[in-house]
Design an enzyme around this catalytic site. Structure first.
Site, PDB file in Angstrom:
ATOM      1  N   GLU A 133      -4.108   1.204   9.883  1.00 56.47           N
ATOM      2  CA  GLU A 133      -4.057   2.386   9.638  1.00 56.47           C
ATOM      3  C   GLU A 133      -4.262   2.572  11.459  1.00 56.47           C
ATOM      4  OE1 GLU A 133      -6.982   1.701   7.826  1.00 56.47           O
ATOM      5  OE2 GLU A 133      -6.804   2.947   6.106  1.00 56.47           O
ATOM      6  N   ASP A 185     -12.443  -3.114  11.433  1.00 55.67           N
ATOM      7  CA  ASP A 185     -11.876  -1.923  11.367  1.00 55.67           C
ATOM      8  C   ASP A 185     -12.596  -0.878  12.126  1.00 55.67           C
ATOM      9  OD1 ASP A 185     -12.181  -1.900   9.171  1.00 55.67           O
ATOM     10  OD2 ASP A 185     -11.055   0.469   8.809  1.00 55.67           O
ATOM     11  N   ASP A 226      -8.498  -0.126  -5.968  1.00 58.39           N
ATOM     12  CA  ASP A 226      -9.004   0.636  -5.276  1.00 58.39           C
ATOM     13  C   ASP A 226      -8.555   1.475  -5.030  1.00 58.39           C
ATOM     14  OD1 ASP A 226      -7.549  -0.798  -3.896  1.00 58.39           O
ATOM     15  OD2 ASP A 226      -8.182   0.105  -1.857  1.00 58.39           O
ATOM     16  N   GLU A 227      -9.601   2.440  -5.148  1.00 61.45           N
ATOM     17  CA  GLU A 227      -9.074   3.813  -4.943  1.00 61.45           C
ATOM     18  C   GLU A 227      -8.018   4.945  -6.013  1.00 61.45           C
ATOM     19  OE1 GLU A 227     -11.045   4.115   0.152  1.00 61.45           O
ATOM     20  OE2 GLU A 227      -8.526   3.543  -1.009  1.00 61.45           O
ATOM     21  N   HIS A 263      -3.343   3.391  -4.756  1.00 62.40           N
ATOM     22  CA  HIS A 263      -2.282   2.896  -3.151  1.00 62.40           C
ATOM     23  C   HIS A 263      -0.962   2.444  -3.372  1.00 62.40           C
ATOM     24  CE1 HIS A 263      -6.169   3.257  -0.552  1.00 62.40           C
ATOM     25  NE2 HIS A 263      -6.296   2.651  -1.605  1.00 62.40           N
ATOM     26  N   TRP A 291      -8.426  -3.063   8.055  1.00 65.56           N
ATOM     27  CA  TRP A 291      -7.214  -2.468   7.977  1.00 65.56           C
ATOM     28  C   TRP A 291      -6.691  -1.566   9.135  1.00 65.56           C
ATOM     29  CZ3 TRP A 291      -7.064  -2.681   2.910  1.00 65.56           C
ATOM     30  CH2 TRP A 291      -8.019  -3.453   2.193  1.00 65.56           C
ATOM     31  N   TRP A 322     -17.290  -3.637  -1.533  1.00 61.05           N
ATOM     32  CA  TRP A 322     -16.605  -3.588  -0.034  1.00 61.05           C
ATOM     33  C   TRP A 322     -17.585  -2.401  -0.277  1.00 61.05           C
ATOM     34  CZ3 TRP A 322     -14.197   1.573   0.651  1.00 61.05           C
ATOM     35  CH2 TRP A 322     -14.070   2.173  -0.608  1.00 61.05           C
ATOM     36  N   ASP A 364       0.782  -1.441   0.151  1.00 60.27           N
ATOM     37  CA  ASP A 364      -0.177  -0.105  -0.025  1.00 60.27           C
ATOM     38  C   ASP A 364       1.101   1.363   0.102  1.00 60.27           C
ATOM     39  OD1 ASP A 364      -2.579   1.955   0.045  1.00 60.27           O
ATOM     40  OD2 ASP A 364      -3.535   0.304   1.490  1.00 60.27           O
ATOM     41  N   TYR A 395     -16.453  -4.165   8.126  1.00 59.23           N
ATOM     42  CA  TYR A 395     -14.847  -4.178   7.927  1.00 59.23           C
ATOM     43  C   TYR A 395     -14.706  -3.254   8.823  1.00 59.23           C
ATOM     44  CZ  TYR A 395     -14.253  -2.395   3.006  1.00 59.23           C
ATOM     45  OH  TYR A 395     -13.159  -2.374   2.075  1.00 59.23           O
TER      46      TYR A 395
HETATM   47  C1  TNX Z   1     -11.040   1.363   2.513  1.00 60.82           C
HETATM   48  S1  TNX Z   1     -11.031  -0.936   1.206  1.00 60.82           S
HETATM   49  C2  TNX Z   1      -9.485   1.380   1.863  1.00 60.82           C
HETATM   50  C3  TNX Z   1      -8.812   0.911   2.420  1.00 60.82           C
HETATM   51  C4  TNX Z   1      -8.310   1.673   3.687  1.00 60.82           C
HETATM   52  C5  TNX Z   1     -10.174   1.528   4.139  1.00 60.82           C
HETATM   53  C6  TNX Z   1     -10.784   2.271   6.043  1.00 60.82           C
HETATM   54  C7  TNX Z   1     -10.680  -0.823  -0.282  1.00 60.82           C
HETATM   55  C8  TNX Z   1     -10.648  -1.730  -1.293  1.00 60.82           C
HETATM   56  N1  TNX Z   1     -10.259   0.639   0.082  1.00 60.82           N
HETATM   57  O1  TNX Z   1      -8.011   1.295   1.905  1.00 60.82           O
HETATM   58  O2  TNX Z   1      -7.464   1.244   4.809  1.00 60.82           O
HETATM   59  O3  TNX Z   1     -11.254   1.738   3.323  1.00 60.82           O
HETATM   60  O4  TNX Z   1     -11.104   1.413   6.532  1.00 60.82           O
END
Ligand code: TNX
Length: 719
Positions: free
Chosen positions: A485, A434, A334-335, A271, A483, A407, A201, A432
């Site tokens: 963090e 966390d 993701d993201e 990431h 996760w 997700w 990451d 999730y």
């Molecule tokens: C989203 S789940 C993310 C993670 C973060 C998480 C925190 C996902 C595919 N991406 O990178 O750690 O939320 O809850």
């Protein structure tokens, strides 16, 4: 008649006889529930004692079943203090016999029959045998016991879903091999069968590769780590770590011995700051880059226009794939922000090369992402494996035989299943782990926010309502994600995982039958004793009754808060994410939590004012009104600009009786603030209206000037 003192002694002795554990009779109640249990009370059960042997037989892979047999011997050792001899061959008396050869369509099915002379475990495959052994492990007594009686029974057990997973993010915080094994072991205990290892990451690359040594030399270390959410405070120490290939092999083997598949995740194209810090030429701008020290989503991602990126990924897969015998490689997806791509000449050349044009369904950026994923998928296919990606890989058109991890809710999963793709459900609101697990958030370890209580996780239905019957087969199962963090230690991981993962394990094993939360909790109490004994942290608060929290005193009515029979009406709707119980949250008597405004004790307005009208139900003396607001400017949460209080006797015409201008706190503030407005003279009224005017947007001069801000409000107190 017995002398009382003697009688007491006798009682004590019997009590002692029960606690020195010569003998225990097992019950077959556990988590997850076993599917079919036919007790045979008329028959004698099996006595496990010092002479019992564990015997195995198999037509194939004798060493595999021998490994399972040895695990069972270890578990018996833990429970009795003696380790049964492990032998191969055909059934002898006083043995626990393990066989693979049971005829059942589900490879994880097993039958377990207990007779006077033997316990016979027959698995539909080696997986089934391994699940049976973990079931026995869960049933064994807590205290060392000489003789264990298994009541005569015929059990048939098998899971509902083939993918029962849990992930561990070792990038945000690094966890040593010993802990990773401990984590896998507790998955095994609850008959979970997939360990998803989030290895890379922005904040760290954790797998050593020969061809790219900088990935771990530089990319596995960050200089410092942000503390808390939206703060400017950092730890003073670097954080990092990585696994050598030998360690990866060791972990995979450990999992395999427990019939658990490891899915490695190499998260791309977003990431990837740790990659870019190691090899800056792989980014659009060329850097310099740093391994991320804070959380969230970062703009710098792998360049989609640079062929070197694809060479790099091909080389990475060449080294990664052989380490993991399972069928899948998770490629993240993701993201991924697209702004660098849109401003990069190489990426734009790629856009021209591919002739990409924005279409109503997909932006150019999304199509670039899908091009990227497709190319990586080819590389994975070449190595006889398949990809899994987060649901974002649906955007821009999905790769050919990709499996989707849904997700952001279950919608992505539904779309993917309808297109014929396999799906693993992991909607954040349920799975999730966390997130906070009890509403008493100020007494829980700090998290990123949100509240997912045990019962919510338990209530999760992997098959979304409305999915066509013929598409249901595409839902392979579900997965709990951790996760890290805000989870720096192994103990803390365990505390977040347990008991919520057990709730998911029960669903995935027994679905759709036997959904009984209170029965689950009852069994969970015993299971949690076992977890204690095995040295796992688990959050018992998640299912025990909490003492009633003190309520705010509402003096005007002379009774604890809830200001009116009916909650007040709001003039503006709260933001969907922060609506929770709506207006009633503001008058429920409970003060909003200090550590999070995301768990239901605050309601939030996005670029809007908050205005509530409260009906006190009768004319009531009013001398002051207070309102709480959460201040966190760096997190986009501003206090009210101005608060106004008005009163009314009829609910129609209101008279303003107090107002207050609120100060803007420092950028760093992260705290609830109580604003109290005293009326210049005491008044009487039936209706009270409180308006908190929002700043609406970040002020001029701010980096985000013009963007909307939140106003987070809680308890309105009329006194
Ligand atoms: C989203 S789940 C993310 C993670 C973060 C998480 C925190 C996902 C595919 N991406 O990178 O750690 O939320 O809850």
């Amino acid at each position: 008649m017995m002398k009382p003192i003697f009688y007491c002694l006798l009682l004590l002795m019997t009590a002692a006889a029960c606690t020195n554990h010569h003998e225990t009779t097992l019950s077959y109640e556990t988590v997850p529930l076993l599917r079919e249990i036919a007790l045979q009370p008329e028959k004698e059960g099996f006595q496990l004692n010092r002479k019992t042997k564990i015997q195995y037989a198999s037509a194939s892979d004798l060493d595999v079943i021998e490994t399972t047999a040895n695990l069972l011997a270890d578990y018996v050792h833990e429970a009795t203090g003696y380790r049964p001899e492990v032998i191969s061959g055909i059934a002898q008396p006083n043995t626990i016999l393990l066989m693979a050869g049971y005829s059942h369509e589900n490879p994880e099915a097993y039958s377990l029959s207990v007779h006077k002379s033997n316990i016979i475990i027959s698995g539909a495959s080696h997986q089934g045998v391994a699940r049976a052994v973990q079931t026995i492990r869960r049933l064994l007594p807590m205290e060392p016991t000489e003789t264990i009686t298994f009541p005569a029974v015929d059990i048939l057990d098998y899971p509902a879903f083939p993918h029962r997973g849990a992930s561990l993010d070792v990038a945000r915080h690094f966890f040593p091999v010993e802990f990773v094994k401990k984590y896998i072991d507790v998955l095994a205990l609850f008959n979970m069968n997939v360990f998803h290892w989030h290895l890379t990451d922005d904040q760290g690359w954790r797998i050593e590769l020969e061809n790219y040594p900088e990935l771990t030399r530089k990319g596995s270390m960050r200089d410092r780590t942000i503390m808390g959410r939206h703060t400017t405070e950092y730890t003073e120490t670097p954080h990092g770590g990585f696994y050598t290939k030998e360690e990866i092999v060791e972990v995979v083997k450990y999992a395999m011995q427990r019939q658990i598949t490891v899915i490695p995740e190499i998260d791309i194209p977003g990431h990837t700051l740790a990659v870019l810090a190691s090899y800056p030429e792989l980014g659009c701008t060329g850097g310099p880059y740093e391994v991320a020290t804070g959380w969230g989503i970062h703009e710098d991602v792998l360049c989609v226009g640079n062929e070197k990126v694809f060479t790099f990924l091909n080389d990475v897969l060449e080294e990664v794939c052989p380490l993991f015998p399972g069928p899948y490689i998770h490629i993240g997806g993701d993201e991924c922000l697209k702004n660098r791509w849109m401003a990069c000449s190489k990426c734009q050349a790629r856009v021209r090369e591919l002739g990409l044009k924005a279409i109503p369904e997909h932006t150019v950026g999304e199509q670039l992402q899908s091009y990227f994923i497709r190319r990586v998928e080819e590389m994975v296919h070449k190595r006889k494996k398949r990809i899994i990606g987060w649901d974002e890989i649906l955007e821009g058109g999905i790769a050919s035989d990709a499996t989707i991890m849904s997700w952001r809710g279950t919608e992505g999963g539904i779309i993917a299943a309808n297109q014929g793709h396999d799906v693993i459900m992991t909607p954040e609101a349920y799975l999730y782990l966390d997130y906070y697990q009890t509403p008493d958030v100020d007494n829980e370890p700090f998290t990123y926010g949100w509240l997912t209580e045990l019962e919510k996780t338990f209530s999760f239905d992997p098959i979304p309502a409305g999915l066509d019957a013929d598409k249901k087969k595409h839902i392979l199962g579900a997965q709990a994600n951790i996760w890290t963090e805000y989870i720096p230690t192994g103990e803390h991981v365990e505390y977040m995982l347990l008991p919520r993962m057990c709730a998911l394990a029960e669903t995935l094993w027994n679905y759709p039958d036997k959904k009984d939360y209170s029965d689950f909790v009852r069994r969970m109490r015993t299971v949690s004793e076992r977890l204690d004994q095995m040295g796992y942290q688990n959050c018992k608060w998640a299912y025990e009754e909490h003492p009633e929290k003190p309520k705010v005193q509402h003096k005007a009515l002379g009774k604890p808060a809830v200001l009116a029979g009916k909650p007040g009406a709001l003039s503006e709707k709260p933001a969907a994410l922060y609506a929770f119980q709506g207006a009633s949250t503001l008058v429920d008597g409970y003060l909003g939590a200090r550590s999070s405004y995301r768990t239901g004790t605050w309601i939030g307005f996005w670029g809007e004012d908050m205005e509530i009208t409260i009906d006190l139900e009768m004319e009531t003396p009013v001398s002051s009104v207070s309102l709480n607001a959460y201040n966190n400017p760096r997190g986009g949460v501003y206090p009210p600009k101005r608060i106004l209080v008005s009163l009314s006797d009829d609910g129609n015409s209101f008279r303003e009786v107090a107002s207050m201008n609120c100060e803007l706190p420092s950028e760093e503030a992260i705290e609830p603030v109580a604003y109290e407005l005293k009326l210049p003279q005491a008044d009487k009224a039936r209706f009270v209206r409180v308006k908190a005017e929002s700043y609406k947007t970040y002020p001029a001069g701010h980096m985000k000037a013009g963007e909307k801000v939140y106003l987070m409000t809680d308890e309105v107190c009329v006194r």
